[in-house]
Design a protein around this motif. Structure first.
Motif, short mmCIF file in Angstrom:
data_model
loop_
_atom_site.label_atom_id
_atom_site.label_comp_id
_atom_site.label_asym_id
_atom_site.label_seq_id
_atom_site.Cartn_x
_atom_site.Cartn_y
_atom_site.Cartn_z
N GLN A 113 0.83 -1.42 0.18
CA GLN A 113 -0.23 -0.13 -0.27
C GLN A 113 0.63 1.06 -0.27
O GLN A 113 1.56 1.59 1.06
N HIS A 114 0.50 1.79 -0.58
CA HIS A 114 1.13 2.94 -1.27
C HIS A 114 0.41 4.63 -0.72
O HIS A 114 1.08 5.81 -0.64
N GLY A 115 -0.90 4.90 -0.78
CA GLY A 115 -1.92 5.60 -0.80
C GLY A 115 -2.21 5.41 0.75
O GLY A 115 -3.37 4.53 0.17
N VAL A 116 -2.83 6.16 1.66
CA VAL A 116 -3.70 5.96 2.69
C VAL A 116 -5.16 5.47 2.16
O VAL A 116 -5.55 4.75 2.75
N ILE A 117 -5.68 5.76 0.71
CA ILE A 117 -6.31 5.93 0.74
C ILE A 117 -6.49 5.55 -1.09
O ILE A 117 -5.28 6.70 -2.03
N GLN A 118 -6.70 4.61 -1.54
CA GLN A 118 -6.86 4.33 -2.90
C GLN A 118 -7.54 3.58 -3.48
O GLN A 118 -8.70 2.82 -3.25
N SER A 119 -7.33 3.57 -5.10
CA SER A 119 -8.85 3.17 -5.32
C SER A 119 -9.14 2.06 -5.98
O SER A 119 -7.68 1.67 -5.77
N LYS A 120 -10.06 0.50 -5.60
CA LYS A 120 -9.86 -0.30 -5.98
C LYS A 120 -9.56 -1.14 -4.56
O LYS A 120 -8.96 -2.16 -4.83
N PHE A 121 -9.03 -0.33 -3.71
CA PHE A 121 -8.64 -1.29 -2.40
C PHE A 121 -8.60 -0.33 -1.44
O PHE A 121 -9.92 -1.73 0.06
N ASN A 122 -9.68 0.51 -1.00
CA ASN A 122 -10.78 1.26 0.12
C ASN A 122 -11.05 2.49 0.25
O ASN A 122 -11.48 2.98 1.67
N LEU A 123 -11.37 2.50 -1.30
CA LEU A 123 -11.78 4.14 -0.89
C LEU A 123 -13.49 3.73 -0.72
O LEU A 123 -14.20 2.88 -1.34
N ASN A 124 -14.82 4.81 -1.13
CA ASN A 124 -15.96 4.37 -0.15
C ASN A 124 -16.51 4.34 -1.34
O ASN A 124 -17.69 3.47 -1.22
#
Length: 351
Positions: A113-124
């Motif tokens: 993981q490189h971003g605290v918010i990542q698309s297709k990983f943990n985005l609302n």
């Protein structure tokens, strides 16, 4: 006994920031052999990388980017597994030909993981039950939206904490900045289509303009993701640039040309950002930090800025930001990197 070989592709600064220290630590520990590649062009964009690599003890093979992209299988065959910042099944970046080659060769991958918010990983707003083929996924924290990933994928997750160290001491601007008593850095991620609309962008720029008018001795530094100017907010940038106590951190022009996020934080007394990794960069540099219109279930210990009044209140009492709680949640970076190395070594041993 031959050590397992783990491939690292330091394609740009994001990979250096998130993966380089892990590769260095693995080499020192001696159980895994890092095999590292990087495009020559990245040295032109950030000359400080030359000395970083030279003093690290890590061997990095530099080649023209077109070579690394043109013959992906040639490079992939030099390792037993690959560290990646995007799972090869969902890669739509300029490196997708390498990801496709990983799938065709059946090369094991380790996702970091490189971003605290990542698309297709943990985005609302992500779809649900996404499957990753990576053998191991290293995350900053417990999944904030577990249902985004498939149950099989979640079984391969290991929480290690925030693992992005500061690579370089902050450097000075190339040109003098306007005289000021304090500097406030305002970061945004408005490039993110679908997450932000025209109204969100307009509110942000109106807030900066009004706050700058009310605080003439405060310098407001506006920085987009990676300092890139994009069409959705270019007109607002041009209009706001006329305000005397506003400057832009732009990758390609202006007094802060080419400066990394940590360089700009070196100039700032306070940081406010949309929910993104910029928040963690600021917190770990011990800057009072707040979130602008927090739209994600993260950073709830930090003030939320959603109006000129809430911004004024935070600027008057920046100590209300509980950055210690955020640091405690995401852990000590050096210790986290050791934890990441532990699980990487165990995974490589099991291949």
């Amino acid at each position: 006994m031959t050590k397992p070989r783990l491939l690292f592709f330091f394609t740009g600064l994001p990979e250096y920031e998130s993966l380089f220290t892990i590769a260095c630590r693995l080499k020192i520990r001696g159980k895994v052999a890092p095999v590292c590649f990087s495009p020559l062009e990245v040295l032109w964009r950030e000359p400080r990388l030359r000395s970083l690599v030279a003093t690290s003890g890590l061997e990095v093979m530099f080649r023209p980017n077109r070579w690394l992209k043109l013959f992906p299988k040639r490079w992939l065959r030099r390792g037993d597994a690959v560290v990646t910042m995007v799972d090869p099944t969902i890669d739509s970046s300029s490196s997708r030909s390498r990801s496709q080659a990983m799938l065709e060769l059946g090369t094991p991958t380790i996702f970091v993981q490189h971003g605290v918010i990542q698309s297709k990983f943990n985005l609302n707003d992500d779809c649900r039950d996404i499957h990753y083929r990576s053998r191991l996924l290293l995350t900053f924290e417990d999944l904030i939206k577990p249902e985004v990933l498939s149950e099989e994928t979640r079984a391969n997750i290991r929480k290690v904490g925030f693992i992005k160290p500061v690579l370089f001491p902050p450097r000075a601007p190339s040109k003098p900045l306007p005289d000021h008593d304090r500097a406030v850095l305002l970061c945004h991620s408005f490039r993110w289509a679908g997450r932000y609309g025209e109204g969100d962008i307009t509110r942000f720029y109106n807030l900066v303009e009004q706050s700058a008018a009310e605080n003439p001795r405060t310098l407001f530094i506006v920085r987009s993701h990676r300092g890139k100017s994009r069409a959705p907010y270019r007109a607002q940038d041009q209009a706001l640039a006329r305000v005397p106590n506003v400057v832009f951190s732009n990758a390609h022009e202006g007094p802060l040309k080419g400066m990394m996020m940590t360089d700009v934080l070196g100039l700032a007394d306070i940081c406010i950002s949309t929910a993104s990794t910029a928040i963690l960069d600021s917190v770990y540099m011990n800057r009072p930090t707040a979130v602008y219109e927090n739209d994600q279930p993260v950073f709830r210990k930090l003030p939320n800025i959603d109006s000129v009044e809430s911004l004024a209140a935070f600027l008057s009492q920046p100590g209300t930001a509980d950055i210690a709680a955020v640091q405690a949640h995401y852990g000590n970076v050096s210790e986290n990197i050791d934890t990441a190395c532990d699980v990487i070594e165990a995974t490589m041993k099991s291949l």
